[in-house]
Structures are given as C-alpha cells and as structure tokens.
Design a protein around this motif. Structure first.
Motif, PDB file in Angstrom:
ATOM      1  N   LEU A 629       0.819  -1.211   0.000  1.00 51.99           N
ATOM      2  CA  LEU A 629       0.000   0.000   0.000  1.00 51.99           C
ATOM      3  C   LEU A 629       0.853   1.260   0.000  1.00 51.99           C
ATOM      4  O   LEU A 629       0.445   2.291  -0.542  1.00 51.99           O
ATOM      5  N   ALA A 630       2.029   1.192   0.605  1.00 53.49           N
ATOM      6  CA  ALA A 630       2.890   2.370   0.638  1.00 53.49           C
ATOM      7  C   ALA A 630       3.296   2.806  -0.761  1.00 53.49           C
ATOM      8  O   ALA A 630       3.502   4.006  -1.007  1.00 53.49           O
ATOM      9  N   ARG A 631       3.375   1.867  -1.697  1.00 55.20           N
ATOM     10  CA  ARG A 631       3.870   2.179  -3.037  1.00 55.20           C
ATOM     11  C   ARG A 631       2.773   2.316  -4.074  1.00 55.20           C
ATOM     12  O   ARG A 631       3.060   2.496  -5.259  1.00 55.20           O
ATOM     13  N   ALA A 632       1.498   2.208  -3.673  1.00 54.19           N
ATOM     14  CA  ALA A 632       0.401   2.134  -4.641  1.00 54.19           C
ATOM     15  C   ALA A 632      -0.552   3.314  -4.498  1.00 54.19           C
ATOM     16  O   ALA A 632      -0.591   4.003  -3.477  1.00 54.19           O
ATOM     17  N   MET A 633      -1.337   3.540  -5.566  1.00 48.13           N
ATOM     18  CA  MET A 633      -2.418   4.509  -5.501  1.00 48.13           C
ATOM     19  C   MET A 633      -3.488   3.928  -4.572  1.00 48.13           C
ATOM     20  O   MET A 633      -4.066   2.877  -4.855  1.00 48.13           O
ATOM     21  N   LEU A 634      -3.767   4.604  -3.470  1.00 48.01           N
ATOM     22  CA  LEU A 634      -4.649   4.055  -2.457  1.00 48.01           C
ATOM     23  C   LEU A 634      -6.095   4.026  -2.942  1.00 48.01           C
ATOM     24  O   LEU A 634      -6.578   5.006  -3.535  1.00 48.01           O
ATOM     25  N   PRO A 651       0.625   1.370  -9.329  1.00 47.08           N
ATOM     26  CA  PRO A 651       1.721   1.943  -8.523  1.00 47.08           C
ATOM     27  C   PRO A 651       1.740   3.462  -8.625  1.00 47.08           C
ATOM     28  O   PRO A 651       1.284   4.043  -9.608  1.00 47.08           O
ATOM     29  N   LEU A 652       2.287   4.080  -7.592  1.00 44.98           N
ATOM     30  CA  LEU A 652       2.452   5.526  -7.619  1.00 44.98           C
ATOM     31  C   LEU A 652       3.392   5.907  -8.763  1.00 44.98           C
ATOM     32  O   LEU A 652       4.421   5.258  -8.966  1.00 44.98           O
ATOM     33  N   PRO A 653       3.075   6.934  -9.526  1.00 45.18           N
ATOM     34  CA  PRO A 653       3.982   7.335 -10.611  1.00 45.18           C
ATOM     35  C   PRO A 653       5.273   7.917 -10.056  1.00 45.18           C
ATOM     36  O   PRO A 653       5.306   8.483  -8.957  1.00 45.18           O
ATOM     37  N   ALA A 654       6.341   7.756 -10.829  1.00 40.17           N
ATOM     38  CA  ALA A 654       7.630   8.312 -10.417  1.00 40.17           C
ATOM     39  C   ALA A 654       7.591   9.832 -10.475  1.00 40.17           C
ATOM     40  O   ALA A 654       6.872  10.431 -11.271  1.00 40.17           O
ATOM     41  N   ARG A 655       8.362  10.461  -9.582  1.00 36.10           N
ATOM     42  CA  ARG A 655       8.510  11.910  -9.580  1.00 36.10           C
ATOM     43  C   ARG A 655       9.873  12.268 -10.146  1.00 36.10           C
ATOM     44  O   ARG A 655      10.832  11.516  -9.998  1.00 36.10           O
ATOM     45  N   GLU A 656       9.944  13.424 -10.803  1.00 38.45           N
ATOM     46  CA  GLU A 656      11.188  13.874 -11.418  1.00 38.45           C
ATOM     47  C   GLU A 656      11.664  15.169 -10.770  1.00 38.45           C
ATOM     48  O   GLU A 656      10.860  16.064 -10.497  1.00 38.45           O
ATOM     49  N   TYR A 657      12.983  15.228 -10.528  1.00 41.49           N
ATOM     50  CA  TYR A 657      13.598  16.421  -9.956  1.00 41.49           C
ATOM     51  C   TYR A 657      14.933  16.662 -10.657  1.00 41.49           C
ATOM     52  O   TYR A 657      15.576  15.724 -11.128  1.00 41.49           O
ATOM     53  N   SER A 658      15.346  17.905 -10.695  1.00 39.74           N
ATOM     54  CA  SER A 658      16.645  18.242 -11.285  1.00 39.74           C
ATOM     55  C   SER A 658      17.755  17.891 -10.302  1.00 39.74           C
ATOM     56  O   SER A 658      17.672  18.229  -9.113  1.00 39.74           O
TER      57      SER A 658
END
Length: 852
Positions: A629-634, A651-658
């Motif tokens: 559940l921690a890694r998924a869309m609840l 699953p939760l989508p990945a986030r992008e950062y510089s």
C-alpha cells in the motif's frame, strides 16, 4: 591561468597523475611498507635479542678504545672497525661496524666491552638487511649503483608530483573550510568511498609524504644533495671537507686512548653514548672525533662533536648541536628527518603510520582507474553501437530516426530504437529534428519520428526551428516516404502528445505513407510500449535489449535534509542529499534528471487499514500489505484489502527532480519544495521526501541522462543561467561542474520571493563570486517592497550585455517553473535577441531549458 585553460591543466595533471600511479604506485607501496618496517629497527632488534645488547655488568674492567679495536680487528682478519658505538652504561655491550679492507664487505654486531669478544648480530639482522635493500634499490642487482636506485629515485619524484598534483586536483570550493579537507565520510560506498579514502587520507599525509620524498632523494642524486647543502648552509661539499685520497699501504694510525681520556675528563657523565669513527687503513686519520649523544636526545643525530689533534691530543674543536645553524642541523640530520625521528617519538610513529598507508593509495588508485576504465569502455561500446547504427553523421542508411526531446526521454528512445534495429541488421541514422531539411526529407525512404510534447502542447525547444521552418512552411511532396510517429507526452495535460499529432498530420498532408498508426505514449503506458515494440519488430528490429540505455531504479539512502527557508511564510523548500546503497555508483552530469518512486504518507496507509475489518489477509501479512500500500495509488475507504487486491493497485507514478549536484560531490542533491493539496495535506512526492522519509531511510531512485540540459565544458562559452525558486537545483549543478573544472566567468540571474528568507545557497554563490566562477550575480525579490520584480525584469535591464555574451558564444540555461517564469523569460529573450536567433540557439544547443 584563463578560465578555459584551467580544465585543460587539470586534465593533463590528472592523466599524468593516474599514469604515474599505475607505474610507480607499486614501487611506492613497497617502499612505504619497508620503510615503516624499519622505523623501529633498533627497538625491535633489541627486543628480539635482549641479552645481546644488555648482557649485564662484566666482572672485569672495560677495555680502552685502542684495546677493544685491536682485539676485534685481530679476531676478524681483513676487516677494520669503521665505527664503534660506545655505550657508557656498563651493563650494555658496544656496537661495531666492520668494513673490509679490500672490497665492500661489511659486518655489524655487538662486542663484549670487557673482553672484545664478538657477541654476534641480532636475530632480525637478515630481515632488516633485506628490508633496507628493498627500500633503497628494490634488492635488484648492482645495489646502490644499479637500476634499482634509479627506479626508487624516480618513484620519490613521482611521490612529490602525486602530493602536489593531488592537492591541486582536489582543491575544494570552500578552501577555508577544514571539513572540506579533512573529514572522511565512511558512510560512502564503492567508487565514492575509494575516492574519499584516496583524497582525504592523502590530505592527512601530504606533508609527511613530501618530507619523505624530498629527504629520500638525498641518497639518490649527488647533485641534489650538493644543492640542498649549499642552499641550507651556503657551503659547497668541497668546503665541508672531502674524504682523503686513498694511498698505497697502511697509513699511520694514532692512538685514540689519550684523546679519549681527555674527552672523558672534560665531559664526565654528560653523555650516554659516543661514536668513534676511523677511516680505511690506507687513509690517514687527520683528527680524532667523538660524536656524543646526551640523555634525552630526540634522535640519533642529536650529538655534540669533539675533535682532537692526533699529535698533541689537544681539543681542536667543540661543536655543540644546540649552537649549530638550523641549516647545518638539517643537513646533518637528513636520515632522522626521513624517518620522522627528528621530531622525537611522535614523529617516528606518525611517519611509520603514514608509510603504512602507502599501499592504500596504490589499491584505491587502481580501483578508481579500473572503475574509470570500465565506465569509459562501456561508454565507448555504447557510442560504437550508436555510430554503427547511425552509419555516420548524415551518410546513407536504411532508416532515418528524428527525435525532438526536452528532458532526454525521446532521444534515449530514439537511440534505443536504432540499436534494436541494428541488432536485426537494419542501419539507422539518428538525428535531432532541428537538423532536418527539406532535401533530407525528400531524399529519405523511411522516417521514424520520436517526439515529445512540452508544456501546453508545445514542441520541445530544440524543435521550435523545425516547426517554424517546415511544419509552417510551404507544401512539400513526400509521397515516396513511409513514416511512423512515436509521440510522447503526459496524459495529465489536455493537449496530450499535441506536437506528435501535429507532426503526424503534417507528414500525412505531405502525402507520406504511415508505417503504423501514431503511437501516443504516456507514463507507464504498457499498451503503447507493446505497440512500439511491435512496430520496431515489424521494421526488422532484433529481439532482446542488448545495448539498450535502460537505467534501473536502485536504493538510495537519505543522509541529510535541511530547510532552505525555515522562517518564510511561503511553502518550505528543502535541500536533500542522498548516497547510493550499493557499490555500483551510477554516473551523472550537471543537467540530468532524478526519478524516484515515492511512498504514501504512513498516516494515510494506517487510516486505510484501520477502516478494514481486522481479519483475513490483513492479520496474516500486515507488514507485507503495508509495504504494498505504501507504493500504490490508495483505493477508496471500504475497498477490500487482500494482498492480491493490493498487488493489483496501480503503482504511484515516479517523480522527477533536477539533480543539484555532480558526481565529484559524492552525494546526489535535490531541492524540493513542499506542495499542499486544498485540504492542507502534503503532496505525495514532496511529502515523502520532506516530511515522512527520515535520514537513514532508503528510496528507489535513478539518475536519467538529460541531453537537453547538459552542456559540453570543452565546447561551451560562459553560461548565462536563469531561473527561480527550486530551479536553483539544476543551475547549481552546472555551477558546481564549472567550479570543479576551473571554468569561470558565468552569469546567474535568479528570482526569489524575499531577501530575508529565500537566499538559497547564498554562501556558495558568494564564494563563486569571490573565486571568479560567477562573474555576475543578479537577483530579484518579488515580494520585497524595495524590489517587487521578477527575473524577466532583470533580463530586460541587461539586454545589451546579454547580446554581447551571446555574441561571444555563451549558452543560455533556464531552470524553474514553466508557468510564469519560463514563459516570461522566453518572451524577454525574444524581445532582446529575436525569435529566429533564439530558435537557432536552441537548435545548436545554446538555449536549453529544464522547466516544470
């Protein structure tokens, strides 16, 4: 040194540094270990043979020097006593060195002070003799006159170069911060740990290695020794006195005892040890000298010298150690400096320990070299694959692949496609769409477009010129061309894949025939992935992913996090630092993008679990279920939460950062601002990174190349860096890379909210201004009454300098928010430079943006 010359100097020094490291490193490691072994030779020898050195007080009286010398020389025909070390304590034996009257034979051992009987050599003499031979000339044939002496001398010179070049190569940006020089972070792993050990411990021992190498050359080169003597004493070796010329026969040998009696009468019990030396039998004894060491002396050469006339036995000279000039003391104590004893017992211990670390630099240097070689081979192999499939720059090929990329995704997919096709025997050229011309399109037979959509349905920056020249130009007949389009976008935007759809429509309108229907691909789009795979397979691509540029997610540990604007009324921004968990450290460059998989807030997971009946799978596997559940869309409250159901969640989508740092920093830095929903809850990505994740915890991350925001240090001019807010991350990475390369003269224009709270990385920016990395820094503070301006206003005020810098080859880099800042800056740049010039700059890679 000019800004452009500094990285060249660094590269040259680095190449010499590692080349000498792999040639002289093993010799230096051996010299270090053998030198450390001999650091306490006297103490070890006596510990191994205590009765040899301290046999006890003899029953009879001591022999005089003349009697003892005569007795020992009679028992050892063909040898003479070159050196007699007289111990004043009567419970100790004397040490003698016997030299062959003819040849180079030598004996050393202890003799009884009352009888002159030979007591023998200490137990470890053979071992220490071997260590000495290895240390001085690697125990190679020829001894001090052979090739071994030249090798060790060269290695000593290499050690001096290592110390000085290493100091230059690792010079930190904050040179006055002692932590930057001396703190060793053992939490690092793999290549980062090897480098930390190499450079930090190298800094610890640098002065000792310089001392060791500079004194070691004393025995390597006569010219060096003569130069040191002259520079420290103002005298040449001839003025210091030369050894008498050898004569035929036996030279007269005066009695030592009268001088010895006079010496003892004058000094009494002032000394605990006296050295008496004699020349070879063929050389006259011009003076009788006693080198006397007092109790408490720091080292063996801390002696007073008494010289007597061999005819009258009158005292000619009393040369006291404490009254000698420092230069004379140094030249007479080079051996003690070499082994650290000049500074007493602590100096010997430190020199021994630093000598023992020498193999560390050989090992870590080799590991770094092999790691670098492995990475370069992989890079060359990948480049070779790309070159092979490209068939040259713009030469012939079966297929043309054109990409339009903002953050690197489309370019990577285009190159992956070319490699997959190459494995099936299909040659492909890979080019950016900005280089496409009408003639190229007309001459092509098959074309694949791999294009991203940026912002609100816009083309990537690199494709703006293509869009204005071709898509909006006059009609063109492409009836003979077969084409396909992979359009990449984000389904959260209403104009999903708009640019790819535009390209597809333009090609169809020009009469081109589709190879397959347009493929619109979003994040984690399995259907589009399969359609793209099938399309490439139909075009002849080989199976498998050999050579594909696939970067896996790996665990990274959060090692530090602190607020950049803790008292600001605005949302808090954080500076985070991560290090890889495994030994395989990925490479990245300034401009690259960090992707990570966030986790839900623990409170949200617990609230969902609490809404379920405490039975079934929930009771059986609570830890596993929580992890899923921690890694998924609840799901909505009330949804049954079995393990099977949890695994089926999206699953939760990945986030992008510089990326806000470079590899040389040893850590991967991010700058993340907290985001809150309408109900006040933190966003999933920013909440996980800034609030829920704790230092020491790991998260899955990867660093993705972003060619669209990378720069080539060798080809670029000075940078014009423009941004706002957390956009400081990508700009900071470029500035850290420039500072690391020694390239200065850059210009930063940055917009923030308030001067009191949002002066992100102010100390670093000030340091870069001081050292020339930044030639100019302009900041605006939009919420301050005395400023109230945005970064685009800074540009408008500095249009003349902007045009001048662009004329000199500068590159524009923009990083920050797309809404507001990036669009306004773009319009300001058009007003200053013109849209055509800005498009040209984008096509040649001199206008790059990383905006979100």
């Amino acid at each position: 040194m000019t800004a452009n010359g500094a990285p060249v100097t660094k590269r040259i020094l680095f190449q010499i540094h590692w080349f000498l490291g792999i040639t002289a490193g093993l010799v230096l490691a051996l010299m270090g270990v053998t030198g450390a072994t001999m650091s306490f030779e006297d103490e070890i020898s006596e510990a191994l043979s205590p009765r040899l050195y301290a046999p006890g007080v003899p029953a009879g009286p001591d022999l005089s020097p003349d009697q003892l010398i005569a007795r020992v020389q009679a028992d050892n025909p063909g040898y003479y006593i070159a050196r007699l070390d007289w111990e004043m304590a009567r419970d100790r034996s004397h040490s003698v060195r016997l030299s062959s009257s003819e040849g180079r034979g030598r004996k050393q051992g202890q003799v009884d002070r009352a009888t002159g009987a030979w007591l023998g050599a200490p137990a470890g003499e053979g071992f220490f003799h071997l260590m000495d031979d290895l240390h001085r000339w690697l125990a190679l044939p020829g001894g001090g006159n052979g090739i071994g002496r030249q090798i060790t001398a060269f290695s000593a010179i290499a050690l001096i170069f290592f110390a000085l070049s290493g100091l230059y190569l690792r010079w930190p940006r904050q040179a006055l911060d002692w932590r930057a020089w001396l703190v060793l972070d053992l939490r690092k792993t793999g290549r980062n740990l090897w480098r930390a050990l190499h450079v930090v411990i190298g800094t610890w021992v640098l002065l000792f290695y310089l001392l060791s190498a500079l004194t070691g050359l004393w025995w390597s080169y006569d010219w060096y020794r003569q130069g040191v003597i002259y520079s420290l004493t103002g005298k040449t070796p001839s003025e210091e006195g030369r050894r008498s010329e050898k004569r035929d026969g036996i030279a007269p040998r005066p009695s030592i005892d009268p001088a010895w009696t006079a010496f003892r009468r004058a000094t009494g019990n002032d000394y605990i040890w006296v050295r008496i030396t004699q020349p070879a039998p063929s050389q006259p004894m011009k003076t009788i000298s006693f080198d006397a060491r007092p109790e408490g002396a720091r080292h063996l050469r801390q002696t007073d010298k008494y010289s007597y006339d061999p005819a009258s036995y009158a005292l000619e000279k009393r040369d006291l150690y404490d009254r000698r000039p420092l230069g004379v003391i140094i030249t007479q104590s080079v051996y003690e400096l070499h082994r650290g004893a000049f500074f007493g017992l602590p100096g010997r211990i430190i020199m021994m320990l630093t000598s023992l670390t020498m193999p560390l630099f050989t090992v870590t240097g080799f590991l770094l070299y092999l790691s670098r070689r492995k990475r370069k081979q992989a890079a060359r192999a990948l480049a070779g694959d790309v070159a092979a499939v490209a068939g040259g720059d713009m030469g012939g090929g079966d297929l043309l692949i054109a990409y339009a990329s903002q953050t690197g995704t489309a370019e990577i997919r285009a190159r992956n496609a070319a490699q997959a096709l190459a494995h099936g025997g299909v040659r492909a050229q890979v080019v950016p769409v900005g280089r496409l011309t009408r003639d190229m399109l007309a001459g092509a037979q098959r074309i694949l477009f791999v294009v991203s959509t940026y912002g609100e349905g816009e083309p990537p920056d690199m494709a703006r010129g293509f869009a204005s020249r071709l898509l909006r130009g006059g009609p063109i007949d492409l009836g003979h061309v077969h084409y396909g389009v992979l359009a990449i976008g984000d389904r959260e935007y209403p104009d999903f894949c708009a640019f790819g759809i535009t390209v597809d429509g333009w090609m169809a309108g020009a009469g081109a025939q589709p190879l397959f229907p347009l493929i619109a691909m979003g994040h984690d789009d399995e259907a589009a992935e399969q359609a793209w795979h099938d399309a490439l397979h139909d075009l002849g691509a080989g199976e498998g992913d050999r050579g594909q540029m696939v970067i896996p997610f790996t665990p990274w540990r959060l090692v530090a996090r602190h607020a950049l604007n803790p008292d600001s009324p605005a949302l808090t921004a954080y500076h985070l630092q991560f290090e890889p968990v495994g030994t395989d450290v990925p490479e990245w460059q300034a401009g690259d993008i960090v992707e990570l998989h966030p986790c839900n807030a623990p409170a949200a997971v617990e609230a969902l679990l609490a809404s379920q009946a405490p039975e079934g799978d929930l009771i059986a596997v609570p830890a596993a279920l929580r992890a899923e559940l921690a890694r998924a869309m609840l799901p909505e409250a009330g949804t049954p939460l079995t393990m099977a159901a949890a695994r089926a969640l999206r699953p939760l989508p990945a986030r992008e950062y510089s990326a806000a740092s470079i590899m040389a920093d040893g850590v991967l830095d991010l700058v993340v601002r907290q985001v809150r929903d309408d109900d006040g809850r933190l966003g999933i990505g920013s909440g996980w990174l800034t609030a829920h994740m704790v230092p020491g915890e790991t998260t899955m991350m990867r660093v993705r190349p972003n060619p669209g925001f990378r720069t080539d240090p060798a080809a670029r001019g000075a940078m014009i860096l423009i941004g706002n807010g957390t956009g400081i991350a990508g700009l900071r990475a470029h500035l850290r890379a420039a500072a690391n390369d020694g390239m200065g003269g850059h210009w930063l224009l940055f917009g923030e909210r308030s001067r009191a709270h949002e002066r992100y990385f102010d100390a670093e920016l000030s340091a870069w201004l001081a050292d020339g990395t930044l030639a100019r820094l302009d900041r605006s503070f939009s919420r301050d009454a005395d400023c109230g301006r945005y970064v685009q206003h800074l540009l408008a005020d500095a249009g003349a300098e902007l045009r001048e810098r662009i004329g000199k080859g500068a590159t524009i880099l923009v990083c920050g928010s797309l809404e507001g800042m990036a669009q306004s800056v773009h319009q300001a740049l058009i007003a200053i430079l013109g849209e055509a010039m800005l498009n040209d700059l984008a096509e040649v890679g001199r206008y790059k943006r990383d905006v979100y």
